[in-house]
Design an enzyme around this catalytic site. Structure first.
Site, PDB file in Angstrom:
ATOM      1  N   GLU A 141      -2.084  -8.985   3.609  1.00 49.92           N
ATOM      2  CA  GLU A 141      -2.237  -9.515   4.970  1.00 49.92           C
ATOM      3  C   GLU A 141      -3.694  -9.627   5.394  1.00 49.92           C
ATOM      4  O   GLU A 141      -3.998 -10.278   6.380  1.00 49.92           O
ATOM      5  CB  GLU A 141      -1.436  -8.661   5.961  1.00 49.92           C
ATOM      6  N   CYS A 169       0.827  -1.216   0.000  1.00 49.97           N
ATOM      7  CA  CYS A 169       0.000   0.000   0.000  1.00 49.97           C
ATOM      8  C   CYS A 169       0.862   1.268   0.000  1.00 49.97           C
ATOM      9  O   CYS A 169       1.424   1.627  -1.017  1.00 49.97           O
ATOM     10  CB  CYS A 169      -0.992  -0.027   1.160  1.00 49.97           C
ATOM     11  N   HIS A 172      -3.709  -4.916   0.303  1.00 50.24           N
ATOM     12  CA  HIS A 172      -3.175  -5.426   1.573  1.00 50.24           C
ATOM     13  C   HIS A 172      -3.268  -6.948   1.589  1.00 50.24           C
ATOM     14  O   HIS A 172      -4.298  -7.498   1.980  1.00 50.24           O
ATOM     15  CB  HIS A 172      -3.962  -4.852   2.759  1.00 50.24           C
TER      16      HIS A 172
END
Ligand code: MN
Length: 263
Positions: free
Chosen positions: A235, A128, A233
């Site tokens: 994650e 990001c 993202h």
């Protein structure tokens, strides 16, 4: 465990005088923090994350006293966390609104970190803000606010939906990213960014973009050490579902690059 890769993670910085609730206690202090989802993502890939603290002009220790090369020598790779906006000054612009002034301190800290890891030949992966900062470090520019500067673009951030806001990306044929996903030409990713790449730095190749408005969503250095980044993202994704991209091959590729350097 002796051979476990240790991945340095750039700090997210919390400023107590910023917008938000005044919660007292530790929230009156400046905090460097590692988001748990990032730590778990690296752990899931078999790496050990450690956060590299940020320093600035007000720190007890001055930046010049911190040898970032030492971190780069000790650690196997660098992951850049998401977070505050990149400061427009970092790419030669004035903020169009005070709210978009970004975080110059973090820009300086992360640019120095990237350089130290690149000099050491260690791989760098950006998430990001990390993608945006890498583009800026290599001479590119950003939209300070997509919806203001590209009103025709699709929505790339929605506070209410946060990581549930998703859109498709197209993987650019012939790139390393496309090679990691031989079965895919498109993928669905989350979108939590109001800044975006305006001019891509010539050193980078765009590996994925949003087909609805052409926004660059993944980049990689054309030559030299492993430096790659994604606008989404990873994650926050949960494995391979029809809804979102399976980020495990991408993480494995980054960790494999770190392993190759270690030898
Ligand atoms: Mn997006």
């Amino acid at each position: 465990m002796k051979n476990t890769l240790i991945i340095g993670v750039s700090a997210r910085i919390y400023y107590p005088d910023g917008p938000g609730l005044d919660l007292g206690g530790v929230w009156t202090r400046k905090l460097d923090y590692l988001e748990q989802s990032i730590a778990h993502w690296i752990l899931a890939g078999g790496g050990m994350p450690v956060m590299i603290p940020a320093v600035d002009d007000e720190s007890l220790v001055q930046h010049s006293a911190i040898d970032l090369d030492y971190y780069a020598a000790k650690l196997d790779g660098l992951l850049l966390q998401g977070g505050n906006d990149v400061a427009p000054e970092s790419y030669g612009e004035a903020p169009l609104q005070p709210a978009w002034r970004g975080d110059k301190v973090r820009d300086r800290y992360e640019i120095a970190l990237i350089q130290a890891f690149m000099d050491a030949g260690k791989p760098v992966f950006g998430i990001c803000r990390g993608l945006q900062l890498l583009n800026v470090k290599f001479g590119g520019t950003l939209f300070q606010d997509i919806s203001t500067q590209r009103p025709d673009a699709r929505m790339h951030v929605d506070r209410a939906q946060y990581e549930k806001l998703c859109h498709d990306v197209e993987l650019s044929a012939g790139t390393r990213l496309a090679e990691l996903y031989p079965e895919r030409r498109t993928a669905r990713v989350n979108s939590i960014h109001h800044q975006s790449i305006k001019d891509l730095a010539p050193a980078f190749e765009a590996e994925a973009w949003c087909p609805e408005d052409g926004m660059v969503e993944a980049i990689r250095l054309r030559q030299g050490p492993y430096v790659a980044a994604v606008q989404w993202h990873p994650e926050f994704h949960r494995g391979s579902t029809s809804a979102t991209f399976d980020d495990a091959p991408m993480l494995k590729d980054f960790l494999d690059a770190a392993r190759a350097v270690r030898g």
